[in-house]
Design a protein around this motif. Sequence first.
Motif, PDB file in Angstrom:
ATOM      1  N   ASN A 166      32.846  44.236  61.065  1.00 29.38           N
ATOM      2  CA  ASN A 166      31.855  44.621  60.060  1.00 29.38           C
ATOM      3  C   ASN A 166      32.179  45.939  59.358  1.00 29.38           C
ATOM      4  OD1 ASN A 166      30.304  42.348  60.527  1.00 29.38           O
ATOM      5  ND2 ASN A 166      29.024  43.345  62.050  1.00 29.38           N
ATOM      6  N   CYS A 167      32.939  46.832  60.005  1.00 33.65           N
ATOM      7  CA  CYS A 167      33.139  48.151  59.400  1.00 33.65           C
ATOM      8  C   CYS A 167      34.552  48.403  58.870  1.00 33.65           C
ATOM      9  CB  CYS A 167      32.721  49.263  60.365  1.00 33.65           C
ATOM     10  SG  CYS A 167      33.773  49.480  61.792  1.00 33.65           S
ATOM     11  N   LEU A 168      35.539  47.599  59.269  1.00 34.62           N
ATOM     12  CA  LEU A 168      36.908  47.841  58.819  1.00 34.62           C
ATOM     13  C   LEU A 168      37.163  47.248  57.434  1.00 34.62           C
ATOM     14  CD1 LEU A 168      37.615  48.833  61.656  1.00 34.62           C
ATOM     15  CD2 LEU A 168      39.638  47.405  61.560  1.00 34.62           C
ATOM     16  N   PRO A 169      37.718  48.059  56.530  1.00 35.65           N
ATOM     17  CA  PRO A 169      38.153  47.480  55.255  1.00 35.65           C
ATOM     18  C   PRO A 169      39.233  46.428  55.505  1.00 35.65           C
ATOM     19  CG  PRO A 169      38.137  49.884  55.146  1.00 35.65           C
ATOM     20  CD  PRO A 169      37.916  49.500  56.583  1.00 35.65           C
ATOM     21  N   LYS A 170      39.284  45.404  54.681  1.00 34.43           N
ATOM     22  CA  LYS A 170      40.236  44.301  54.863  1.00 34.43           C
ATOM     23  C   LYS A 170      41.683  44.780  54.869  1.00 34.43           C
ATOM     24  CE  LYS A 170      37.272  40.875  54.931  1.00 34.43           C
ATOM     25  NZ  LYS A 170      36.722  40.640  56.242  1.00 34.43           N
ATOM     26  N   ASP A 171      41.994  45.843  54.109  1.00 36.06           N
ATOM     27  CA  ASP A 171      43.377  46.311  53.991  1.00 36.06           C
ATOM     28  C   ASP A 171      43.682  47.500  54.907  1.00 36.06           C
ATOM     29  OD1 ASP A 171      41.752  48.077  52.603  1.00 36.06           O
ATOM     30  OD2 ASP A 171      43.100  48.281  50.899  1.00 36.06           O
ATOM     31  N   CYS A 172      42.854  47.720  55.915  1.00 34.71           N
ATOM     32  CA  CYS A 172      43.044  48.848  56.831  1.00 34.71           C
ATOM     33  C   CYS A 172      44.299  48.647  57.680  1.00 34.71           C
ATOM     34  CB  CYS A 172      41.823  48.991  57.734  1.00 34.71           C
ATOM     35  SG  CYS A 172      41.949  50.333  58.927  1.00 34.71           S
ATOM     36  N   GLU A 173      45.178  49.671  57.700  1.00 39.44           N
ATOM     37  CA  GLU A 173      46.369  49.669  58.553  1.00 39.44           C
ATOM     38  C   GLU A 173      46.336  50.795  59.578  1.00 39.44           C
ATOM     39  OE1 GLU A 173      50.211  47.959  56.339  1.00 39.44           O
ATOM     40  OE2 GLU A 173      49.618  49.969  55.685  1.00 39.44           O
ATOM     41  N   ARG A 174      45.827  51.930  59.157  1.00 35.80           N
ATOM     42  CA  ARG A 174      45.698  53.099  60.038  1.00 35.80           C
ATOM     43  C   ARG A 174      44.208  53.398  60.146  1.00 35.80           C
ATOM     44  NH1 ARG A 174      49.149  53.609  56.338  1.00 35.80           N
ATOM     45  NH2 ARG A 174      51.367  53.571  56.849  1.00 35.80           N
ATOM     46  N   LEU A 175      43.746  53.605  61.386  1.00 33.91           N
ATOM     47  CA  LEU A 175      42.313  53.753  61.627  1.00 33.91           C
ATOM     48  C   LEU A 175      42.049  54.910  62.574  1.00 33.91           C
ATOM     49  CD1 LEU A 175      39.345  52.663  61.571  1.00 33.91           C
ATOM     50  CD2 LEU A 175      40.018  51.208  63.516  1.00 33.91           C
ATOM     51  N   ILE A 176      41.117  55.763  62.185  1.00 34.70           N
ATOM     52  CA  ILE A 176      40.591  56.790  63.090  1.00 34.70           C
ATOM     53  C   ILE A 176      39.101  56.525  63.241  1.00 34.70           C
ATOM     54  CG2 ILE A 176      40.095  59.240  63.424  1.00 34.70           C
ATOM     55  CD1 ILE A 176      42.668  59.859  61.854  1.00 34.70           C
ATOM     56  N   LEU A 177      38.683  56.338  64.496  1.00 29.69           N
ATOM     57  CA  LEU A 177      37.259  56.218  64.788  1.00 29.69           C
ATOM     58  C   LEU A 177      36.773  57.556  65.303  1.00 29.69           C
ATOM     59  CD1 LEU A 177      36.941  52.744  66.577  1.00 29.69           C
ATOM     60  CD2 LEU A 177      36.524  53.305  64.170  1.00 29.69           C
ATOM     61  N   LYS A 178      35.697  58.049  64.705  1.00 26.79           N
ATOM     62  CA  LYS A 178      35.102  59.302  65.172  1.00 26.79           C
ATOM     63  C   LYS A 178      33.736  59.009  65.743  1.00 26.79           C
ATOM     64  CE  LYS A 178      33.133  62.125  62.186  1.00 26.79           C
ATOM     65  NZ  LYS A 178      32.864  63.115  61.147  1.00 26.79           N
ATOM     66  N   GLY A 179      33.282  59.896  66.616  1.00 28.62           N
ATOM     67  CA  GLY A 179      31.966  59.730  67.211  1.00 28.62           C
ATOM     68  C   GLY A 179      32.054  59.479  68.701  1.00 28.62           C
ATOM     69  N   ASP A 180      30.881  59.316  69.307  1.00 23.11           N
ATOM     70  CA  ASP A 180      30.767  59.098  70.751  1.00 23.11           C
ATOM     71  C   ASP A 180      30.715  57.596  70.994  1.00 23.11           C
ATOM     72  OD1 ASP A 180      30.371  59.353  73.440  1.00 23.11           O
ATOM     73  OD2 ASP A 180      28.274  59.981  73.273  1.00 23.11           O
ATOM     74  N   PHE A 181      31.843  57.015  71.344  1.00 18.25           N
ATOM     75  CA  PHE A 181      31.911  55.562  71.484  1.00 18.25           C
ATOM     76  C   PHE A 181      32.805  55.176  72.655  1.00 18.25           C
ATOM     77  CE2 PHE A 181      35.588  56.601  68.950  1.00 18.25           C
ATOM     78  CZ  PHE A 181      36.576  55.747  69.417  1.00 18.25           C
ATOM     79  N   THR A 182      32.682  53.920  73.051  1.00 10.15           N
ATOM     80  CA  THR A 182      33.553  53.321  74.062  1.00 10.15           C
ATOM     81  C   THR A 182      34.197  52.103  73.428  1.00 10.15           C
ATOM     82  OG1 THR A 182      32.088  54.044  75.836  1.00 10.15           O
ATOM     83  CG2 THR A 182      33.654  52.287  76.357  1.00 10.15           C
ATOM     84  N   LEU A 183      35.512  52.107  73.312  1.00 11.51           N
ATOM     85  CA  LEU A 183      36.228  50.943  72.801  1.00 11.51           C
ATOM     86  C   LEU A 183      36.297  49.898  73.907  1.00 11.51           C
ATOM     87  CD1 LEU A 183      37.889  49.645  70.500  1.00 11.51           C
ATOM     88  CD2 LEU A 183      39.918  50.728  71.505  1.00 11.51           C
ATOM     89  N   GLU A 184      35.810  48.714  73.609  1.00 10.54           N
ATOM     90  CA  GLU A 184      35.846  47.614  74.573  1.00 10.54           C
ATOM     91  C   GLU A 184      37.213  46.929  74.531  1.00 10.54           C
ATOM     92  OE1 GLU A 184      33.420  47.068  76.723  1.00 10.54           O
ATOM     93  OE2 GLU A 184      32.202  48.649  75.824  1.00 10.54           O
TER      94      GLU A 184
END
Length: 192
Positions: A92-110
């Motif tokens: 839902n949040c990634l642009p279709k053409d995303c190649e490099r991604l930085i996630l910021k915030g307090d999260f847990t990657l599943e």
Amino acid sequence: MKIYDISKELFSAEVYPGDPRPDREKVLETSKGNDCNLSILTMGSHNGTHMDAPYHFVESGRTVEQIGLEQVVGVCDVIEVSGSVNSQILENCLPKDCERLILKGDFTLEVEGASFLAKRKIILFGLEAMTVAEGEAGLAIHRILLGADMVILESLVMEGVPEGRYILCAAPLKLKGLDGAPCRPFLLKIDE
């Protein structure tokens, strides 16, 4: 143009439990009559803001000097998330053409979120934490991401960086045969 330095100062950065603490020793000092100042550095390959190369968890994976600059320099999306991050949230949040991604915030990657990033062929993943995850989940997530030939930027400083699209420059030190290396990544926001 605005430049965001997203790195931590090495000697004051928190050290992951069990990793060596970075240190420096002055060998020459102008204050002591030497012609120049010169220091010896000792550190682990994952101290401070650093990059994990695929070889960190994958025996046949690329080592740091084998990572091409085109993988660590280019368009990057910065997205703020919180809580548990799974494939549905990422879709839902990634642009279709995303190649490099930085996630910021307090999260847990599943684990299944990591699988989604690998299937989407993300080439670089970054986050503020010292590691993508702890324990067994951390081992699995590292193996999924690095097994997909992705590189991981850990221990980023994203405070004050708004969500959006940037140019990322995150070249690691060119250290032959290593599993990771320090780097000083920065984001460029070009005026539109």
